[in-house]
Scaffold this motif. Structure first.
Motif, PDB file in Angstrom:
ATOM      1  N   TYR A 165       5.935   7.806  -7.084  1.00 62.52           N
ATOM      2  CA  TYR A 165       4.868   8.309  -7.917  1.00 62.52           C
ATOM      3  C   TYR A 165       4.861   8.292  -9.164  1.00 62.52           C
ATOM      4  O   TYR A 165       4.091   8.960  -9.974  1.00 62.52           O
ATOM      5  CB  TYR A 165       4.652   9.870  -7.264  1.00 62.52           C
ATOM      6  CG  TYR A 165       4.649   9.941  -5.870  1.00 62.52           C
ATOM      7  CD1 TYR A 165       3.514   9.586  -5.147  1.00 62.52           C
ATOM      8  CD2 TYR A 165       5.826  10.501  -5.089  1.00 62.52           C
ATOM      9  CE1 TYR A 165       3.598   9.489  -3.730  1.00 62.52           C
ATOM     10  CE2 TYR A 165       5.904  10.446  -3.681  1.00 62.52           C
ATOM     11  CZ  TYR A 165       4.797   9.962  -2.934  1.00 62.52           C
ATOM     12  OH  TYR A 165       4.542   9.915  -1.517  1.00 62.52           O
ATOM     13  N   ARG A 166       5.351   6.887  -9.760  1.00 65.89           N
ATOM     14  CA  ARG A 166       5.354   6.660 -11.160  1.00 65.89           C
ATOM     15  C   ARG A 166       4.824   5.258 -11.325  1.00 65.89           C
ATOM     16  O   ARG A 166       5.325   4.403 -10.519  1.00 65.89           O
ATOM     17  CB  ARG A 166       6.962   6.855 -11.817  1.00 65.89           C
ATOM     18  CG  ARG A 166       7.453   8.205 -11.691  1.00 65.89           C
ATOM     19  CD  ARG A 166       8.533   8.137 -12.426  1.00 65.89           C
ATOM     20  NE  ARG A 166       9.573   9.425 -12.533  1.00 65.89           N
ATOM     21  CZ  ARG A 166      10.542   9.593 -11.911  1.00 65.89           C
ATOM     22  NH1 ARG A 166      11.043   8.489 -11.151  1.00 65.89           N
ATOM     23  NH2 ARG A 166      11.210  10.873 -11.650  1.00 65.89           N
ATOM     24  N   ASP A 167       3.865   5.196 -12.204  1.00 63.94           N
ATOM     25  CA  ASP A 167       3.643   3.741 -12.605  1.00 63.94           C
ATOM     26  C   ASP A 167       4.264   3.080 -13.549  1.00 63.94           C
ATOM     27  O   ASP A 167       5.463   3.533 -13.857  1.00 63.94           O
ATOM     28  CB  ASP A 167       1.784   3.875 -13.150  1.00 63.94           C
ATOM     29  CG  ASP A 167       2.035   4.573 -14.593  1.00 63.94           C
ATOM     30  OD1 ASP A 167       3.021   4.632 -15.088  1.00 63.94           O
ATOM     31  OD2 ASP A 167       0.898   5.124 -14.968  1.00 63.94           O
TER      32      ASP A 167
ATOM     33  N   ASP B 296       0.662  -1.067   0.217  1.00 65.43           N
ATOM     34  CA  ASP B 296       0.000  -0.113  -0.022  1.00 65.43           C
ATOM     35  C   ASP B 296       0.752   1.388  -0.008  1.00 65.43           C
ATOM     36  O   ASP B 296       0.402   2.206  -0.394  1.00 65.43           O
ATOM     37  CB  ASP B 296      -0.862  -0.064   1.304  1.00 65.43           C
ATOM     38  CG  ASP B 296      -2.167  -1.090   1.058  1.00 65.43           C
ATOM     39  OD1 ASP B 296      -2.006  -1.643  -0.235  1.00 65.43           O
ATOM     40  OD2 ASP B 296      -2.764  -1.201   2.180  1.00 65.43           O
ATOM     41  N   PHE B 297       1.952   1.333   0.663  1.00 62.42           N
ATOM     42  CA  PHE B 297       3.007   2.287   0.681  1.00 62.42           C
ATOM     43  C   PHE B 297       4.205   2.122  -0.536  1.00 62.42           C
ATOM     44  O   PHE B 297       5.168   2.749  -0.555  1.00 62.42           O
ATOM     45  CB  PHE B 297       3.527   2.418   2.103  1.00 62.42           C
ATOM     46  CG  PHE B 297       2.135   3.092   2.978  1.00 62.42           C
ATOM     47  CD1 PHE B 297       1.984   4.438   2.852  1.00 62.42           C
ATOM     48  CD2 PHE B 297       1.628   2.307   3.641  1.00 62.42           C
ATOM     49  CE1 PHE B 297       1.109   4.880   3.732  1.00 62.42           C
ATOM     50  CE2 PHE B 297       0.720   2.618   4.608  1.00 62.42           C
ATOM     51  CZ  PHE B 297       0.412   4.059   4.324  1.00 62.42           C
TER      52      PHE B 297
ATOM     53  N   VAL C  23      -0.135  -8.910  -6.554  1.00 62.92           N
ATOM     54  CA  VAL C  23      -0.620  -8.329  -5.250  1.00 62.92           C
ATOM     55  C   VAL C  23      -1.021  -6.915  -5.502  1.00 62.92           C
ATOM     56  O   VAL C  23      -2.274  -6.744  -4.964  1.00 62.92           O
ATOM     57  CB  VAL C  23       0.353  -8.119  -4.141  1.00 62.92           C
ATOM     58  CG1 VAL C  23      -0.160  -7.737  -2.834  1.00 62.92           C
ATOM     59  CG2 VAL C  23       0.828  -9.787  -4.110  1.00 62.92           C
ATOM     60  N   ALA C  24      -0.464  -6.011  -6.074  1.00 66.53           N
ATOM     61  CA  ALA C  24      -0.968  -4.755  -6.348  1.00 66.53           C
ATOM     62  C   ALA C  24      -0.338  -4.145  -7.616  1.00 66.53           C
ATOM     63  O   ALA C  24       0.764  -4.506  -8.077  1.00 66.53           O
ATOM     64  CB  ALA C  24      -0.436  -3.774  -5.147  1.00 66.53           C
ATOM     65  N   PRO C  25      -0.972  -3.024  -8.179  1.00 70.88           N
ATOM     66  CA  PRO C  25      -0.234  -2.138  -9.277  1.00 70.88           C
ATOM     67  C   PRO C  25       1.024  -1.949  -8.850  1.00 70.88           C
ATOM     68  O   PRO C  25       1.212  -1.323  -7.765  1.00 70.88           O
ATOM     69  CB  PRO C  25      -1.254  -1.138  -9.712  1.00 70.88           C
ATOM     70  CG  PRO C  25      -2.526  -1.740  -9.093  1.00 70.88           C
ATOM     71  CD  PRO C  25      -2.238  -2.468  -7.826  1.00 70.88           C
ATOM     72  N   VAL C  26       1.736  -1.664  -9.842  1.00 70.94           N
ATOM     73  CA  VAL C  26       3.371  -1.583  -9.559  1.00 70.94           C
ATOM     74  C   VAL C  26       3.391  -0.024  -9.728  1.00 70.94           C
ATOM     75  O   VAL C  26       2.995   0.778 -10.358  1.00 70.94           O
ATOM     76  CB  VAL C  26       4.380  -1.830 -10.536  1.00 70.94           C
ATOM     77  CG1 VAL C  26       5.669  -1.424 -10.665  1.00 70.94           C
ATOM     78  CG2 VAL C  26       4.386  -3.450 -10.489  1.00 70.94           C
ATOM     79  N   GLU C  27       3.935   0.771  -8.576  1.00 73.27           N
ATOM     80  CA  GLU C  27       3.945   2.028  -8.470  1.00 73.27           C
ATOM     81  C   GLU C  27       5.313   2.505  -7.543  1.00 73.27           C
ATOM     82  O   GLU C  27       5.495   1.913  -6.379  1.00 73.27           O
ATOM     83  CB  GLU C  27       2.844   2.808  -7.903  1.00 73.27           C
ATOM     84  CG  GLU C  27       3.098   4.208  -7.621  1.00 73.27           C
ATOM     85  CD  GLU C  27       2.021   5.034  -6.721  1.00 73.27           C
ATOM     86  OE1 GLU C  27       2.159   5.786  -6.100  1.00 73.27           O
ATOM     87  OE2 GLU C  27       0.752   4.575  -7.230  1.00 73.27           O
TER      88      GLU C  27
ATOM     89  N   GLY D 208      14.826  -1.625 -12.663  1.00 80.03           N
ATOM     90  CA  GLY D 208      15.174  -2.287 -11.068  1.00 80.03           C
ATOM     91  C   GLY D 208      14.254  -1.972 -10.140  1.00 80.03           C
ATOM     92  O   GLY D 208      14.198  -2.406  -9.117  1.00 80.03           O
ATOM     93  N   ASN D 209      13.316  -1.074 -10.284  1.00 74.35           N
ATOM     94  CA  ASN D 209      12.083  -0.563  -9.678  1.00 74.35           C
ATOM     95  C   ASN D 209      10.664  -1.300  -9.775  1.00 74.35           C
ATOM     96  O   ASN D 209       9.661  -0.953  -9.355  1.00 74.35           O
ATOM     97  CB  ASN D 209      12.035   0.788  -9.619  1.00 74.35           C
ATOM     98  CG  ASN D 209      13.095   1.671  -9.345  1.00 74.35           C
ATOM     99  OD1 ASN D 209      13.840   1.216  -8.458  1.00 74.35           O
ATOM    100  ND2 ASN D 209      13.169   2.859  -9.483  1.00 74.35           N
ATOM    101  N   LEU D 210      10.791  -2.515 -10.674  1.00 71.19           N
ATOM    102  CA  LEU D 210       9.451  -2.886 -11.248  1.00 71.19           C
ATOM    103  C   LEU D 210       8.990  -4.098 -10.242  1.00 71.19           C
ATOM    104  O   LEU D 210       8.146  -4.723 -10.157  1.00 71.19           O
ATOM    105  CB  LEU D 210       9.810  -3.403 -12.567  1.00 71.19           C
ATOM    106  CG  LEU D 210       9.667  -2.104 -13.478  1.00 71.19           C
ATOM    107  CD1 LEU D 210       9.958  -2.707 -14.851  1.00 71.19           C
ATOM    108  CD2 LEU D 210       8.572  -1.156 -13.434  1.00 71.19           C
ATOM    109  N   ALA D 211      10.295  -4.844  -9.441  1.00 68.29           N
ATOM    110  CA  ALA D 211       9.850  -5.748  -8.320  1.00 68.29           C
ATOM    111  C   ALA D 211      10.597  -5.913  -7.472  1.00 68.29           C
ATOM    112  O   ALA D 211      11.765  -5.217  -7.415  1.00 68.29           O
ATOM    113  CB  ALA D 211      10.277  -7.058  -9.542  1.00 68.29           C
ATOM    114  N   GLY D 212      10.087  -6.476  -6.434  1.00 62.18           N
ATOM    115  CA  GLY D 212      11.109  -6.923  -5.102  1.00 62.18           C
ATOM    116  C   GLY D 212      10.822  -5.807  -4.173  1.00 62.18           C
ATOM    117  O   GLY D 212       9.912  -4.901  -4.232  1.00 62.18           O
ATOM    118  N   GLU D 213      11.719  -5.640  -3.378  1.00 61.12           N
ATOM    119  CA  GLU D 213      11.512  -4.436  -2.225  1.00 61.12           C
ATOM    120  C   GLU D 213      12.518  -3.235  -2.558  1.00 61.12           C
ATOM    121  O   GLU D 213      13.451  -3.353  -3.306  1.00 61.12           O
ATOM    122  CB  GLU D 213      12.268  -5.043  -0.869  1.00 61.12           C
ATOM    123  CG  GLU D 213      11.733  -6.396  -0.506  1.00 61.12           C
ATOM    124  CD  GLU D 213      10.146  -6.322  -0.182  1.00 61.12           C
ATOM    125  OE1 GLU D 213       9.905  -5.620   0.850  1.00 61.12           O
ATOM    126  OE2 GLU D 213       9.478  -6.944  -0.884  1.00 61.12           O
TER     127      GLU D 213
END
Length: 260
Positions: free
Chosen positions: A160-162, A144-145, A153-157, A173-178
């Protein structure tokens, strides 16, 4: 070896320093304006009943405040496959000062990670950290954050970018994981509100080591914005503080957020 800056007389240095001082003062005024704008952001009620695993048992988000009015959560990337924290997030935690100063301003600071608590506490003991660290394992909190990415599980964001915006910018590198981030919450009695979140280079303000290095001629030594690359590691020079003298382990770029 890095190239030395220009060598000049004290009088020439003083003229250049006064010119820089004027720019520093203008930046300070701008920062004050940004801080005021941040404080003026509207707040959003947090109604979902998140649960966290803590050393003292299960707790709600309200419980993480420890009775204070404000709560800062650092979303710490824990690398379960390695059994340790992200070097970038660990570097940030090493930069946190004594919590008594935050407590004096009615503010609690805590780490939250999407990993089982026993794994977090083992690494916490290794690092010698004493600040509160809680597990969000099994809850929606990280999704959620927007610091855990899983399209199932949730849309990738992130920041503040989808997904489409990140792909267009090459931020694969920001599309999956922690991922790292910080979120701020305000309590009014039993009600909890979300006031602010920041990600990627927005976290730089929390890194006091960087700000000390920014005072020096070689800066952070990372090879960008005119800085020398002191050791050939670029932005990925950070190690866990017990690894600098040993064999370095590769650091994933995703540990450090966006490039400059």
């Amino acid at each position: 070896m890095p190239t030395l800056p220009a060598i000049a007389s004290r009088e020439t240095w003083l003229g250049a320093r006064k010119e820089l001082l004027a720019a520093e003062k203008a930046a300070t005024v701008m920062l004050d304006r940004l801080n005021a704008q941040r404080r003026a952001l509207p707040i959003v009620p947090v109604d979902k009943p998140y649960l966290f695993d803590t050393p003292h048992g299960e707790a709600t988000l309200l419980g993480l405040f420890e009775g204070r009015r404000q709560l800062i959560v650092y979303h710490f990337m824990f690398l379960r496959d390695r059994g340790e924290g992200c070097p970038g997030c660990s570097f940030l935690v090493d930069n946190i000062g004594h919590l008594a100063h935050l407590h004096a301003r009615d503010t609690t600071l805590a780490l939250v990670s999407r990993a089982p608590l026993d794994e977090l506490l083992r690494f916490q003991a290794r690092m010698g950290w004493t600040l509160p660290w809680y597990s969000s394992w099994g809850s929606d909190f990280n999704y959620d954050f927007h610091v855990s990415q899983d399209e199932a599980v949730a849309p990738v964001e992130y920041n503040y970018r989808d997904k489409a915006e990140m792909l267009a910018r090459g931020e694969h590198g920001n599309l999956a994981g922690e991922l790292p981030g910080v979120s701020v919450f305000l309590r009014d009695g039993e009600r909890v509100f979300h006031s602010y979140s920041s990600y990627a280079r927005g976290l730089d303000v929390l890194l006091t080591t960087h700000h000390y290095l920014d005072l020096t001629p070689f800066g952070r030594g990372e090879g960008w914005d005119g800085m020398p690359d002191l050791d050939g590691k670029g932005m990925h020079w950070q190690r866990l503080h017990d690894r600098y003298d040993g064999e370095p382990r590769a650091v994933a770029a995703s540990c450090c957020g966006d490039t400059p």
